[in-house]
Scaffold this active site. Structure first.
Site, PDB file in Angstrom:
ATOM      1  N   ASP A   1       0.902  -1.116   0.135  1.00 57.64           N
ATOM      2  CA  ASP A   1      -0.095  -0.020   0.022  1.00 57.64           C
ATOM      3  C   ASP A   1       0.887   1.166  -0.057  1.00 57.64           C
ATOM      4  O   ASP A   1       2.113   1.501   0.654  1.00 57.64           O
ATOM      5  CB  ASP A   1      -0.945  -0.158   1.243  1.00 57.64           C
ATOM      6  CG  ASP A   1      -2.060   0.995   1.220  1.00 57.64           C
ATOM      7  OD1 ASP A   1      -3.272   0.493   1.149  1.00 57.64           O
ATOM      8  OD2 ASP A   1      -1.788   2.202   1.265  1.00 57.64           O
TER       9      ASP A   1
ATOM     10  N   HIS B   1     -10.239  -5.133  -3.173  1.00 59.63           N
ATOM     11  CA  HIS B   1      -8.614  -5.418  -2.791  1.00 59.63           C
ATOM     12  C   HIS B   1      -9.116  -5.953  -1.276  1.00 59.63           C
ATOM     13  O   HIS B   1      -9.800  -5.295  -0.770  1.00 59.63           O
ATOM     14  CB  HIS B   1      -8.006  -4.299  -2.934  1.00 59.63           C
ATOM     15  CG  HIS B   1      -8.474  -3.000  -2.362  1.00 59.63           C
ATOM     16  ND1 HIS B   1      -9.306  -2.247  -3.078  1.00 59.63           N
ATOM     17  CD2 HIS B   1      -8.320  -2.350  -1.238  1.00 59.63           C
ATOM     18  CE1 HIS B   1      -9.997  -1.459  -2.258  1.00 59.63           C
ATOM     19  NE2 HIS B   1      -9.272  -1.127  -1.209  1.00 59.63           N
TER      20      HIS B   1
ATOM     21  N   ASN C   1     -13.081  -3.356   2.412  1.00 59.96           N
ATOM     22  CA  ASN C   1     -13.836  -2.162   2.620  1.00 59.96           C
ATOM     23  C   ASN C   1     -14.800  -2.136   1.356  1.00 59.96           C
ATOM     24  O   ASN C   1     -14.432  -2.260   0.177  1.00 59.96           O
ATOM     25  CB  ASN C   1     -13.058  -0.664   2.541  1.00 59.96           C
ATOM     26  CG  ASN C   1     -12.049  -0.666   3.804  1.00 59.96           C
ATOM     27  OD1 ASN C   1     -12.394  -1.397   4.823  1.00 59.96           O
ATOM     28  ND2 ASN C   1     -11.018   0.052   3.559  1.00 59.96           N
TER      29      ASN C   1
ATOM     30  N   HIS D   1      -7.119  -5.602   2.226  1.00 62.01           N
ATOM     31  CA  HIS D   1      -5.931  -5.291   2.898  1.00 62.01           C
ATOM     32  C   HIS D   1      -5.301  -6.412   3.749  1.00 62.01           C
ATOM     33  O   HIS D   1      -5.988  -6.913   4.597  1.00 62.01           O
ATOM     34  CB  HIS D   1      -6.377  -3.983   3.877  1.00 62.01           C
ATOM     35  CG  HIS D   1      -7.105  -2.945   3.057  1.00 62.01           C
ATOM     36  ND1 HIS D   1      -6.097  -1.681   3.000  1.00 62.01           N
ATOM     37  CD2 HIS D   1      -7.990  -2.551   2.572  1.00 62.01           C
ATOM     38  CE1 HIS D   1      -6.654  -0.759   2.510  1.00 62.01           C
ATOM     39  NE2 HIS D   1      -8.110  -1.228   1.998  1.00 62.01           N
TER      40      HIS D   1
HETATM   41  P1  5GP Z   1      -9.633   1.543   0.290  1.00 63.84           P
HETATM   42  O1  5GP Z   1      -9.900   2.685   1.129  1.00 63.84           O
HETATM   43  O2  5GP Z   1     -10.429   1.593  -1.102  1.00 63.84           O
HETATM   44  O3  5GP Z   1     -10.135   0.090   1.049  1.00 63.84           O
HETATM   45  O4  5GP Z   1      -8.291   1.388   0.202  1.00 63.84           O
HETATM   46  C1  5GP Z   1      -7.339   1.875  -1.053  1.00 63.84           C
HETATM   47  C2  5GP Z   1      -5.952   1.807  -0.530  1.00 63.84           C
HETATM   48  O5  5GP Z   1      -5.210   2.062  -1.905  1.00 63.84           O
HETATM   49  C3  5GP Z   1      -5.435   2.823   0.314  1.00 63.84           C
HETATM   50  O6  5GP Z   1      -4.896   2.317   1.358  1.00 63.84           O
HETATM   51  C4  5GP Z   1      -4.280   3.617  -0.300  1.00 63.84           C
HETATM   52  O7  5GP Z   1      -3.330   3.884   0.476  1.00 63.84           O
HETATM   53  C5  5GP Z   1      -4.022   2.877  -1.394  1.00 63.84           C
HETATM   54  N1  5GP Z   1      -3.762   3.299  -2.742  1.00 63.84           N
HETATM   55  C6  5GP Z   1      -4.383   4.107  -3.423  1.00 63.84           C
HETATM   56  N2  5GP Z   1      -3.613   4.544  -4.530  1.00 63.84           N
HETATM   57  C7  5GP Z   1      -2.601   3.592  -4.752  1.00 63.84           C
HETATM   58  C8  5GP Z   1      -1.546   3.477  -5.753  1.00 63.84           C
HETATM   59  O8  5GP Z   1      -1.568   4.048  -6.789  1.00 63.84           O
HETATM   60  N3  5GP Z   1      -0.642   2.385  -5.406  1.00 63.84           N
HETATM   61  C9  5GP Z   1      -0.556   1.733  -4.126  1.00 63.84           C
HETATM   62  N4  5GP Z   1       0.399   0.971  -3.840  1.00 63.84           N
HETATM   63  N5  5GP Z   1      -1.738   1.794  -3.240  1.00 63.84           N
HETATM   64  C10 5GP Z   1      -2.808   3.100  -3.699  1.00 63.84           C
END
Ligand code: 5GP
Ligand code: ZN
Length: 112
Positions: free
Chosen positions: A30, A100, A87, A102
């Site tokens: 992440d 995804h 999420n 986590h």
């Molecule tokens: P969500 O809130 O949708 O469950 O989590 C999305 C996650 O994707 C966040 O923890 C954020 O830090 C991560 N993220 C967003 N954009 C990128 C990216 O371009 N590269 C990587 N490696 N992680 C990302």
């Protein structure tokens, strides 16, 4: 999906620190880690959210959890354990609409 950040990572059009790959799944760090180990495990095929998943998506999503098991074993975490979180939708905290998982480990989560 051209405008999906995780599809771009799967296609190697956007760089990421990749930690695991098989035919169905990719896992990478992440970009804003909330724990000492914070990976995102994604199906290679675009599925927007668990909220709209179909029966035909079950195999690809299940494979993400098998990848979590492999990562946990590779990192020596099988005994201590780790946390998996998915999420779902706006009030579930989903920001990126490509499913995804986590993978969080190595201490307490920050800002959760
Ligand atoms: P969500 O809130 O949708 O469950 O989590 C999305 C996650 O994707 C966040 O923890 C954020 O830090 C991560 N993220 C967003 N954009 C990128 C990216 O371009 N590269 C990587 N490696 N992680 C990302
Ligand atoms: Zn996507």
């Amino acid at each position: 999906m051209k405008d999906c950040v995780f599809c771009r990572i799967v296609a190697r059009e956007t760089p990421a620190d990749i930690e695991y790959e098989d035919d169905a799944v990719l896992a990478f760090k992440d970009i804003y880690p909330k724990a000492p180990i914070h990976l995102l495990i994604v199906p290679k095929r675009h599925i927007a959210s668990i909220i709209v998943m179909e029966r035909e998506d079950a195999e690809a999503i299940g494979r993400c959890f098998l990848a979590a098991r492999s990562l946990g074993e590779a990192k020596g975490l099988a005994e201590r354990g780790y946390r998996l979180r998915v999420n779902c939708g706006p009030e579930g905290g989903q920001v990126v609409y490509h499913v995804h998982v986590h993978f969080l480990a190595g201490g307490r989560e920050r800002g959760a």
